[in-house]
Scaffold this motif. Structure first.
Motif, PDB file in Angstrom:
ATOM      1  N   LEU A   1       0.808  -1.217   0.000  1.00 27.03           N
ATOM      2  CA  LEU A   1       0.000   0.000   0.000  1.00 27.03           C
ATOM      3  C   LEU A   1       0.846   1.273   0.000  1.00 27.03           C
ATOM      4  CD1 LEU A   1      -2.859  -1.052   2.412  1.00 27.03           C
ATOM      5  CD2 LEU A   1      -3.061  -0.578  -0.030  1.00 27.03           C
TER       6      LEU A   1
ATOM      7  N   TYR B   1      -2.626   6.030  -2.040  1.00 28.74           N
ATOM      8  CA  TYR B   1      -2.690   5.612  -0.641  1.00 28.74           C
ATOM      9  C   TYR B   1      -1.897   6.572   0.241  1.00 28.74           C
ATOM     10  CZ  TYR B   1      -1.999   2.771   3.551  1.00 28.74           C
ATOM     11  OH  TYR B   1      -1.939   2.330   4.849  1.00 28.74           O
ATOM     12  N   THR B   2      -0.704   6.925  -0.206  1.00 27.42           N
ATOM     13  CA  THR B   2       0.141   7.805   0.610  1.00 27.42           C
ATOM     14  C   THR B   2      -0.437   9.218   0.723  1.00 27.42           C
ATOM     15  OG1 THR B   2       1.533   8.294  -1.315  1.00 27.42           O
ATOM     16  CG2 THR B   2       2.258   6.517   0.145  1.00 27.42           C
TER      17      THR B   2
ATOM     18  N   GLN C   1      -5.799   5.636   5.798  1.00 27.60           N
ATOM     19  CA  GLN C   1      -4.803   4.594   5.515  1.00 27.60           C
ATOM     20  C   GLN C   1      -5.012   3.397   6.435  1.00 27.60           C
ATOM     21  OE1 GLN C   1      -0.797   6.107   5.697  1.00 27.60           O
ATOM     22  NE2 GLN C   1      -1.092   7.485   3.953  1.00 27.60           N
TER      23      GLN C   1
ATOM     24  N   ILE D   1      -8.082   1.368   5.351  1.00 26.02           N
ATOM     25  CA  ILE D   1      -7.808   0.573   4.148  1.00 26.02           C
ATOM     26  C   ILE D   1      -6.914  -0.611   4.497  1.00 26.02           C
ATOM     27  CG2 ILE D   1      -6.591   0.599   1.928  1.00 26.02           C
ATOM     28  CD1 ILE D   1      -7.719   3.467   1.567  1.00 26.02           C
TER      29      ILE D   1
END
Length: 113
Positions: A81, A87-88, A95, A98
């Protein structure tokens, strides 16, 4: 490896990966620091406490005591991820959500043989 050893190995490795102090990690799990310290020393742990720890980690107790590759799976999911730009760019809270779901998916897949 017996179930108690797997549980303790997973707990200790997850704690190390969290980079939190024993006190902070215990707070995240919703248990007293002294209870976590006893668990780390491999002292007798009640089923109730084991369930509290599993719930605090967001991991089924069955997985925590049976999956000796649990930490490797979490590490892989986290690594994967973090390599995704979208995502970052998310908040830490998103985050975490997820990652929780990806780890759940990996758990399901690991039981499909």
């Amino acid at each position: 490896m017996d179930k108690c050893k797997i549980f303790m190995k997973n707990l200790q490795e997850l704690m190390q990966q969290s980079s939190l102090s024993t006190r902070e990690f215990a707070m995240e799990l919703g248990i007293p620091r002294t209870t976590l310290q006893s668990a780390k020393k491999r002292e007798n742990l009640s089923l109730y406490t084991a369930i509290q720890i599993a719930d605090g980690l967001g991991i089924p107790l069955d997985t925590l005591i049976n999956d000796d590759k649990l930490v490797e799976k979490f590490s892989f999911a986290t690594w994967l991820l973090k390599g995704l730009d979208w995502y970052t760019a998310l908040s830490a809270e998103k985050q975490e959500k997820i990652l929780f779901h990806v780890n759940g998916l990996m758990e399901v897949l690991s039981h499909e043989r």
